[in-house]
Design an enzyme around this catalytic site. Sequence first.
Site, PDB file in Angstrom:
ATOM      1  N   ARG A  22     -15.659  16.172   8.981  1.00  0.00           N
ATOM      2  CA  ARG A  22     -14.235  16.516   8.828  1.00  0.00           C
ATOM      3  C   ARG A  22     -14.022  17.546   7.726  1.00  0.00           C
ATOM      4  O   ARG A  22     -14.409  17.323   6.587  1.00  0.00           O
ATOM      5  CB  ARG A  22     -13.428  15.251   8.522  1.00  0.00           C
ATOM      6  CG  ARG A  22     -13.335  14.380   9.762  1.00  0.00           C
ATOM      7  CD  ARG A  22     -12.850  12.990   9.499  1.00  0.00           C
ATOM      8  NE  ARG A  22     -12.968  12.251  10.751  1.00  0.00           N
ATOM      9  CZ  ARG A  22     -11.973  11.615  11.335  1.00  0.00           C
ATOM     10  NH1 ARG A  22     -10.791  11.584  10.779  1.00  0.00           N
ATOM     11  NH2 ARG A  22     -12.168  11.005  12.483  1.00  0.00           N
ATOM     12  N   SER A 138      -6.813  -7.715  22.578  1.00  0.00           N
ATOM     13  CA  SER A 138      -6.483  -6.414  22.003  1.00  0.00           C
ATOM     14  C   SER A 138      -6.725  -5.281  23.002  1.00  0.00           C
ATOM     15  O   SER A 138      -7.766  -5.242  23.665  1.00  0.00           O
ATOM     16  CB  SER A 138      -7.377  -6.260  20.764  1.00  0.00           C
ATOM     17  OG  SER A 138      -7.272  -4.998  20.211  1.00  0.00           O
ATOM     18  N   SER A 190      -1.299   6.873  19.953  1.00  0.00           N
ATOM     19  CA  SER A 190      -1.166   8.054  19.110  1.00  0.00           C
ATOM     20  C   SER A 190      -1.869   9.304  19.621  1.00  0.00           C
ATOM     21  O   SER A 190      -1.436  10.408  19.339  1.00  0.00           O
ATOM     22  CB  SER A 190      -1.674   7.732  17.711  1.00  0.00           C
ATOM     23  OG  SER A 190      -2.991   7.243  17.760  1.00  0.00           O
ATOM     24  N   THR A 246       5.889   2.593  10.539  1.00  0.00           N
ATOM     25  CA  THR A 246       5.574   3.398   9.357  1.00  0.00           C
ATOM     26  C   THR A 246       6.829   4.093   8.843  1.00  0.00           C
ATOM     27  O   THR A 246       7.752   4.361   9.621  1.00  0.00           O
ATOM     28  CB  THR A 246       4.497   4.457   9.696  1.00  0.00           C
ATOM     29  OG1 THR A 246       4.124   5.112   8.494  1.00  0.00           O
ATOM     30  CG2 THR A 246       4.978   5.491  10.695  1.00  0.00           C
ATOM     31  N   LYS A 249       5.951   8.843   9.089  1.00  0.00           N
ATOM     32  CA  LYS A 249       5.912   9.840  10.175  1.00  0.00           C
ATOM     33  C   LYS A 249       7.352  10.283  10.481  1.00  0.00           C
ATOM     34  O   LYS A 249       7.895  11.103   9.742  1.00  0.00           O
ATOM     35  CB  LYS A 249       5.158   9.283  11.372  1.00  0.00           C
ATOM     36  CG  LYS A 249       3.694   8.934  11.001  1.00  0.00           C
ATOM     37  CD  LYS A 249       2.852   8.547  12.169  1.00  0.00           C
ATOM     38  CE  LYS A 249       1.531   7.894  11.806  1.00  0.00           C
ATOM     39  NZ  LYS A 249       0.530   8.740  11.175  1.00  0.00           N
ATOM     40  N   THR A 278      -1.347  -5.581  -4.866  1.00  0.00           N
ATOM     41  CA  THR A 278      -1.280  -4.125  -4.982  1.00  0.00           C
ATOM     42  C   THR A 278       0.100  -3.737  -5.507  1.00  0.00           C
ATOM     43  O   THR A 278       1.092  -4.436  -5.244  1.00  0.00           O
ATOM     44  CB  THR A 278      -1.582  -3.447  -3.613  1.00  0.00           C
ATOM     45  OG1 THR A 278      -1.654  -2.054  -3.800  1.00  0.00           O
ATOM     46  CG2 THR A 278      -0.551  -3.771  -2.561  1.00  0.00           C
ATOM     47  N   THR A 279       0.140  -2.640  -6.247  1.00  0.00           N
ATOM     48  CA  THR A 279       1.418  -2.172  -6.799  1.00  0.00           C
ATOM     49  C   THR A 279       2.359  -1.795  -5.656  1.00  0.00           C
ATOM     50  O   THR A 279       1.930  -1.184  -4.672  1.00  0.00           O
ATOM     51  CB  THR A 279       1.165  -0.951  -7.709  1.00  0.00           C
ATOM     52  OG1 THR A 279       0.271  -1.366  -8.734  1.00  0.00           O
ATOM     53  CG2 THR A 279       2.447  -0.433  -8.331  1.00  0.00           C
ATOM     54  N   THR A 364     -12.188   9.117  16.069  1.00  0.00           N
ATOM     55  CA  THR A 364     -10.778   8.897  16.429  1.00  0.00           C
ATOM     56  C   THR A 364     -10.664   8.732  17.949  1.00  0.00           C
ATOM     57  O   THR A 364      -9.863   7.937  18.447  1.00  0.00           O
ATOM     58  CB  THR A 364      -9.909  10.082  15.936  1.00  0.00           C
ATOM     59  OG1 THR A 364     -10.175  10.271  14.553  1.00  0.00           O
ATOM     60  CG2 THR A 364      -8.431   9.819  16.132  1.00  0.00           C
TER      61      THR A 364
HETATM   62  C1  LIG Z   1      -1.092   3.887  15.831  1.00  0.00           C
HETATM   63  C2  LIG Z   1      -1.140   3.948  14.347  1.00  0.00           C
HETATM   64  N1  LIG Z   1      -1.002   2.809  13.633  1.00  0.00           N
HETATM   65  C3  LIG Z   1      -1.039   2.814  12.289  1.00  0.00           C
HETATM   66  C4  LIG Z   1      -1.216   3.984  11.588  1.00  0.00           C
HETATM   67  C5  LIG Z   1      -1.228   3.951  10.082  1.00  0.00           C
HETATM   68  O1  LIG Z   1       0.003   4.434   9.604  1.00  0.00           O
HETATM   69  P1  LIG Z   1       0.196   4.819   8.071  1.00  0.00           P
HETATM   70  O2  LIG Z   1      -0.080   6.280   7.985  1.00  0.00           O
HETATM   71  O3  LIG Z   1       1.619   4.469   7.751  1.00  0.00           O
HETATM   72  O4  LIG Z   1      -0.767   3.987   7.273  1.00  0.00           O
HETATM   73  C6  LIG Z   1      -1.366   5.196  12.273  1.00  0.00           C
HETATM   74  C7  LIG Z   1      -1.557   6.459  11.491  1.00  0.00           C
HETATM   75  O5  LIG Z   1      -1.913   7.489  11.888  1.00  0.00           O
HETATM   76  C8  LIG Z   1      -1.322   5.182  13.694  1.00  0.00           C
HETATM   77  O6  LIG Z   1      -1.478   6.308  14.396  1.00  0.00           O
END
Ligand SMILES: Cc1ncc(COP(=O)(O)O)c(C=O)c1O
Length: 414
Positions: A22, A138, A190, A246, A249, A278-279, A364
């Site tokens: 990468r 899953s 995604s 999230t 995004k 975690t903070t 990915t």
């Molecule tokens: C399907 C999916 N779930 C979870 C996440 C993780 O999201 P975050 O960036 O908020 O940690 C991503 C991030 O790319 C994603 O594509």
Amino acid sequence: MGFVNNILQQKLEALKEKGNYRYFLEVNKSAQHFPHFYYQNEQGVQRSAVNWCSNDYLCMSTEEEIISRLSFTMHRSGTGSSGTRNISGTTIHHRELESKLANWHKKENALLFNGAYQANVTTLQTLGRHIPELFFISDERNHASLIEGIRAAGNPKIIFRHNDLLHLEEILESLPVDQPKMIVFESVYSITGNVAPIRNITRLAKKYQAITYVDEVHAVGLYANDGSGMIASEGLQDDVDIINGTLSKAIGVFGGYIAASNLLIDFIRSFGTGFIFTTSLPPAVCSAASKSIEMISCNGAWRAQLHNNVLLLRAALNQQGIQYYQNESHITSVKVGNSRLCKEVADSLLSQQGIYLQPINSPTVPPGEECLRIVITRKHQLKHINHLAHSLKKILHEKDQAYRPKLEAVAAAD
Ligand SMILES: Cc1ncc(COP(=O)(O)O)c(C=O)c1O
């Protein structure tokens, strides 16, 4: 260290060999000129390019009112929260945002995390560890964070074929009725942009008494009248037990969350180590995310602009004869099928045409499914779209001509 270093070196070399190493482009992001940004090329020359791979779908990260809210709260509350949620890290802004998220998703409560990745891992791992009988079912295309959460829990699991209801039912049928089970899937996938058959999955869940966990990371902000996501656009909020989303995004700020019943949120809040130790998010980030959700929920015109842009993009690709994964979402991915070719196409698009498209390579996607994932936002214009479609056709054609003989030679040697 010698032994360890050797292994690290070998693994990195193998990654480079496969074309999956990468390389990060250092983007000098511009709030004023989005989707344009600036960068320095390999010769050290300042260049500008159009960003076609940002997940800032509604351009909220550059919205003046959000930026003002962030700096206003930051001046009042300081930069960080400086504590975990339990130790001075729960501010009025955290609770305001959780309450807003719960209302948006029509759930009793919500819980903030420092990202949706952390929310997925922590929630699945915590539930699994405390309920060893819980059986995870899953989808095979689930995001790394869902896979990681299930793996970390160590519970029994079965993977069902992507979006395949028959396979899912076969699995559910094979399990004892009284076995606690959870179906884990995404609403919008995604990379391919595929949309899950949410209604039918929730029907099966009801029939076989399974609970449902849905990652809405790529849907929040973009679907339903109030923008709360794909589950809401189908009116299924009551049928999904846990929603993951999230803030980084479409909402354009930072962080992640789950929305669910009071009981479930209380449980994760009390036992989830990835939440407890975690903070917490900076108060200003929470306040800016709240503002963004307020604006998104009542601004259907922004969503309409985005979805109209998706149609314009696909029409332009069709006109150039460029094939892409067919789906009903806003994600348009062009399959390239080879990691080196994918990277070469992306490099040429950037250096010759000022187009930034990050190649999506293994892990990915599985090897052979390498692609260019095109993300359009509401601020891309027709001139950007036409330029992308023309350039993509030209470069794909040039690279394909140069690459085909090499690929055929490798295949023959195999
Ligand atoms: C399907 C999916 N779930 C979870 C996440 C993780 O999201 P975050 O960036 O908020 O940690 C991503 C991030 O790319 C994603 O594509």
